[in-house]
Write a protein that holds these residues in place. Structure first.
Motif, mmCIF file in Angstrom:
data_model
loop_
_atom_site.group_PDB
_atom_site.id
_atom_site.type_symbol
_atom_site.label_atom_id
_atom_site.label_comp_id
_atom_site.label_asym_id
_atom_site.label_seq_id
_atom_site.Cartn_x
_atom_site.Cartn_y
_atom_site.Cartn_z
ATOM 1 N N LEU A 23 -15.058 -6.778 3.050
ATOM 2 C CA LEU A 23 -13.697 -7.300 3.011
ATOM 3 C C LEU A 23 -13.140 -7.352 1.591
ATOM 4 O O LEU A 23 -11.957 -7.105 1.367
ATOM 5 N N GLY A 24 -13.984 -7.695 0.622
ATOM 6 C CA GLY A 24 -13.515 -7.748 -0.759
ATOM 7 C C GLY A 24 -13.068 -6.389 -1.249
ATOM 8 O O GLY A 24 -12.002 -6.250 -1.859
ATOM 9 N N LEU A 25 -13.872 -5.376 -0.975
ATOM 10 C CA LEU A 25 -13.506 -4.013 -1.366
ATOM 11 C C LEU A 25 -12.223 -3.577 -0.663
ATOM 12 O O LEU A 25 -11.337 -2.960 -1.270
ATOM 13 N N ALA A 26 -12.122 -3.895 0.631
ATOM 14 C CA ALA A 26 -10.925 -3.527 1.385
ATOM 15 C C ALA A 26 -9.691 -4.224 0.819
ATOM 16 O O ALA A 26 -8.599 -3.640 0.773
ATOM 17 N N ALA A 27 -9.861 -5.468 0.371
ATOM 18 C CA ALA A 27 -8.731 -6.205 -0.204
ATOM 19 C C ALA A 27 -8.243 -5.541 -1.491
ATOM 20 O O ALA A 27 -7.032 -5.490 -1.759
ATOM 21 N N ILE A 28 -9.167 -5.026 -2.294
ATOM 22 C CA ILE A 28 -8.769 -4.318 -3.517
ATOM 23 C C ILE A 28 -8.024 -3.041 -3.149
ATOM 24 O O ILE A 28 -6.996 -2.706 -3.749
ATOM 25 N N VAL A 29 -8.545 -2.312 -2.156
ATOM 26 C CA VAL A 29 -7.878 -1.076 -1.710
ATOM 27 C C VAL A 29 -6.467 -1.386 -1.231
ATOM 28 O O VAL A 29 -5.505 -0.686 -1.583
ATOM 29 N N GLU A 30 -6.302 -2.445 -0.436
ATOM 30 C CA GLU A 30 -4.980 -2.813 0.070
ATOM 31 C C GLU A 30 -4.047 -3.186 -1.083
ATOM 32 O O GLU A 30 -2.851 -2.859 -1.073
ATOM 33 N N THR A 31 -4.581 -3.873 -2.082
ATOM 34 C CA THR A 31 -3.779 -4.266 -3.240
ATOM 35 C C THR A 31 -3.283 -3.040 -3.995
ATOM 36 O O THR A 31 -2.107 -2.955 -4.374
ATOM 37 N N LEU A 32 -4.170 -2.085 -4.210
ATOM 38 C CA LEU A 32 -3.772 -0.860 -4.911
ATOM 39 C C LEU A 32 -2.780 -0.050 -4.082
ATOM 40 O O LEU A 32 -1.831 0.530 -4.633
ATOM 41 N N ALA A 33 -2.985 -0.011 -2.775
ATOM 42 C CA ALA A 33 -2.068 0.734 -1.907
ATOM 43 C C ALA A 33 -0.665 0.148 -1.979
ATOM 44 O O ALA A 33 0.332 0.882 -2.059
ATOM 45 N N LEU A 34 -0.566 -1.179 -1.968
ATOM 46 C CA LEU A 34 0.742 -1.830 -2.052
ATOM 47 C C LEU A 34 1.401 -1.545 -3.399
ATOM 48 O O LEU A 34 2.592 -1.219 -3.475
ATOM 49 N N ALA A 35 0.614 -1.671 -4.463
ATOM 50 C CA ALA A 35 1.160 -1.435 -5.805
ATOM 51 C C ALA A 35 1.616 0.017 -5.969
ATOM 52 O O ALA A 35 2.657 0.289 -6.573
ATOM 53 N N LEU A 36 0.850 0.950 -5.420
ATOM 54 C CA LEU A 36 1.221 2.361 -5.532
ATOM 55 C C LEU A 36 2.458 2.661 -4.685
ATOM 56 O O LEU A 36 3.326 3.449 -5.093
ATOM 57 N N ASP A 37 2.556 2.028 -3.524
ATOM 58 C CA ASP A 37 3.742 2.183 -2.680
ATOM 59 C C ASP A 37 4.991 1.739 -3.435
ATOM 60 O O ASP A 37 6.026 2.415 -3.423
ATOM 61 N N ARG A 38 4.897 0.595 -4.102
ATOM 62 C CA ARG A 38 6.046 0.091 -4.863
ATOM 63 C C ARG A 38 6.390 1.025 -6.018
ATOM 64 O O ARG A 38 7.562 1.221 -6.341
ATOM 65 N N ARG A 39 5.376 1.594 -6.614
ATOM 66 C CA ARG A 39 5.589 2.479 -7.760
ATOM 67 C C ARG A 39 6.204 3.811 -7.337
ATOM 68 O O ARG A 39 7.010 4.393 -8.081
ATOM 69 N N LEU A 40 5.855 4.306 -6.151
ATOM 70 C CA LEU A 40 6.226 5.667 -5.773
ATOM 71 C C LEU A 40 7.136 5.768 -4.551
ATOM 72 O O LEU A 40 7.340 6.867 -4.044
ATOM 73 N N TRP A 41 7.702 4.651 -4.072
ATOM 74 C CA TRP A 41 8.380 4.688 -2.776
ATOM 75 C C TRP A 41 9.474 5.741 -2.703
ATOM 76 O O TRP A 41 9.666 6.390 -1.679
ATOM 77 N N SER A 42 10.213 5.967 -3.774
ATOM 78 C CA SER A 42 11.285 6.962 -3.725
ATOM 79 C C SER A 42 10.735 8.363 -3.459
ATOM 80 O O SER A 42 11.428 9.218 -2.906
ATOM 81 N N VAL A 43 9.490 8.595 -3.840
ATOM 82 C CA VAL A 43 8.834 9.876 -3.584
ATOM 83 C C VAL A 43 8.089 9.853 -2.254
ATOM 84 O O VAL A 43 8.065 10.836 -1.509
ATOM 85 N N VAL A 44 7.507 8.695 -1.948
ATOM 86 C CA VAL A 44 6.678 8.574 -0.747
ATOM 87 C C VAL A 44 7.516 8.667 0.525
ATOM 88 O O VAL A 44 7.102 9.289 1.503
ATOM 89 N N ARG A 45 8.705 8.077 0.520
ATOM 90 C CA ARG A 45 9.508 8.057 1.753
ATOM 91 C C ARG A 45 9.786 9.463 2.290
ATOM 92 O O ARG A 45 9.471 9.746 3.461
ATOM 93 N N PRO A 46 10.392 10.385 1.510
ATOM 94 C CA PRO A 46 10.626 11.726 2.077
ATOM 95 C C PRO A 46 9.342 12.440 2.446
ATOM 96 O O PRO A 46 9.313 13.228 3.397
ATOM 97 N N ARG A 47 8.279 12.150 1.724
ATOM 98 C CA ARG A 47 6.990 12.763 2.063
ATOM 99 C C ARG A 47 6.521 12.287 3.442
ATOM 100 O O ARG A 47 6.106 13.091 4.282
#
Length: 310
Positions: free
Chosen positions: A243-267
């Motif tokens: 669960l701890g490892l998964a929580a870190i993965v989820e945290t990075l996924a959220l942060a990357l989504d916020r960083r790249l959403w303008s690119v991620v959405r059309p993708r």
């Protein structure tokens, strides 16, 4: 001597603010080459940290140890604990899976996320946001599922994301093509795998950026890793928690989504169109950029279109 249950890495985190510049250098070297350098003599430790032997001893004292022998003894005990596996761990006689164990699992997540340094997350997100770099992910026997979870998110958000092969010969074929612009992400927790540690060393030698997900005792791969995320894995269960490892993965996924959403959405919109086309015999390939998907994720895209810029 202080509580032996407190990990040395946790002692370092707690004492860091009171350390001198030289002592902080000792701390960084110990964490980077953990635990091997701590089993060296004081003189050898000091030489590798490029400080004096008295500086190492002052550092050990600030961690709460009476002397270097006490420090090395605690380090050996940590190594012994890290090598335990389900057959040798004690079985709980009674556990309330609805309350007591649930609280333990919550604490795994809280303790893990509480130790994450925001600056490290920011640095890793900047690396992952650069799609000129390939990302190559490898999980171990226990951690391959959480490694797969990271792969899922990365593949949705960017190109050039690969799973390093489990077969060593095939992995060697992949490693030979990696270089300074590539990222290697490894997962390695106790009962550490020699092939994962060796993969980290080869990747480092080739100039790759190595990101390590490990446990509180830390894999030897930390010695060559550029960035390290430590997760708590131990509970009253004889089986380590992911669960701890998964929580870190989820945290990075959220942060990357916020960083790249303008690119991620059309993708993501394009991916959803292709998915529908691939599963329907009556639809032609989606070549029109203005074509909209009626798939289940369309509402998600609509709701997030008003998302504030980050």
């Amino acid at each position: 001597m202080s509580d032996p249950q407190i990990l040395i890495a946790d002692r370092i985190s707690a004492a860091m603010s009171s350390m001198t510049t030289s002592e902080k250098r000792v701390a960084r070297v110990l964490l980077a080459r953990y635990p091997a350098i701590g089993l060296e003599s004081v003189t050898a430790f000091a030489e590798q940290a490029e400080v004096s032997a008295p500086t190492v001893l002052r550092f050990i004292t600030k961690l709460g140890f009476g002397g270097y022998p006490d420090f090395r003894r605690a380090l050996r005990e940590e190594i012994d604990d890290s090598r335990k596996f389900p057959l040798t761990r004690p079985r709980p006689t009674k556990i309330d899976v609805g309350s007591d164990f649930g609280n333990e699992l919550l604490e795994v997540v809280r303790a893990t996320l509480g130790e994450i340094e925001p600056a490290v997350v920011d640095e890793v997100i900047e690396l992952l946001a650069d799609d000129r770099r390939s990302v190559n992910v490898l999980g171990g026997d226990l951690t391959k599922t959480v490694a797969g979870h990271l792969l899922y998110h990365l593949r949705k958000m960017r190109r050039a994301v690969f799973q390093l092969p489990a077969v060593n010969q095939e992995r060697a074929d992949r490693l030979i093509d990696l270089g300074k612009k590539d990222i290697v992400i490894l997962f390695d927790v106790r009962r550490y795998q020699d092939d994962v540690v060796t993969t980290a060393r080869i990747a480092s030698q080739r100039g790759c950026t190595v990101i390590l997900f490990t446990d509180q005792w830390m894999s030897e791969a930390a010695e060559v890793a550029t960035h390290v995320f430590r997760a708590k894995v131990e509970t009253s269960s004889p089986w380590d928690s992911l669960l701890g490892l998964a929580a870190i993965v989820e945290t990075l996924a959220l942060a990357l989504d916020r960083r790249l959403w303008s690119v991620v959405r059309p993708r993501l919109e394009a991916v959803e169109r292709y998915k529908i086309n691939l599963t329907s015999r009556n639809k032609s390939p989606a070549g029109d950029k203005d074509q909209r998907s009626d798939g289940p994720d369309t509402a998600v895209f609509e709701s997030r279109s008003k998302k504030p810029a980050v």
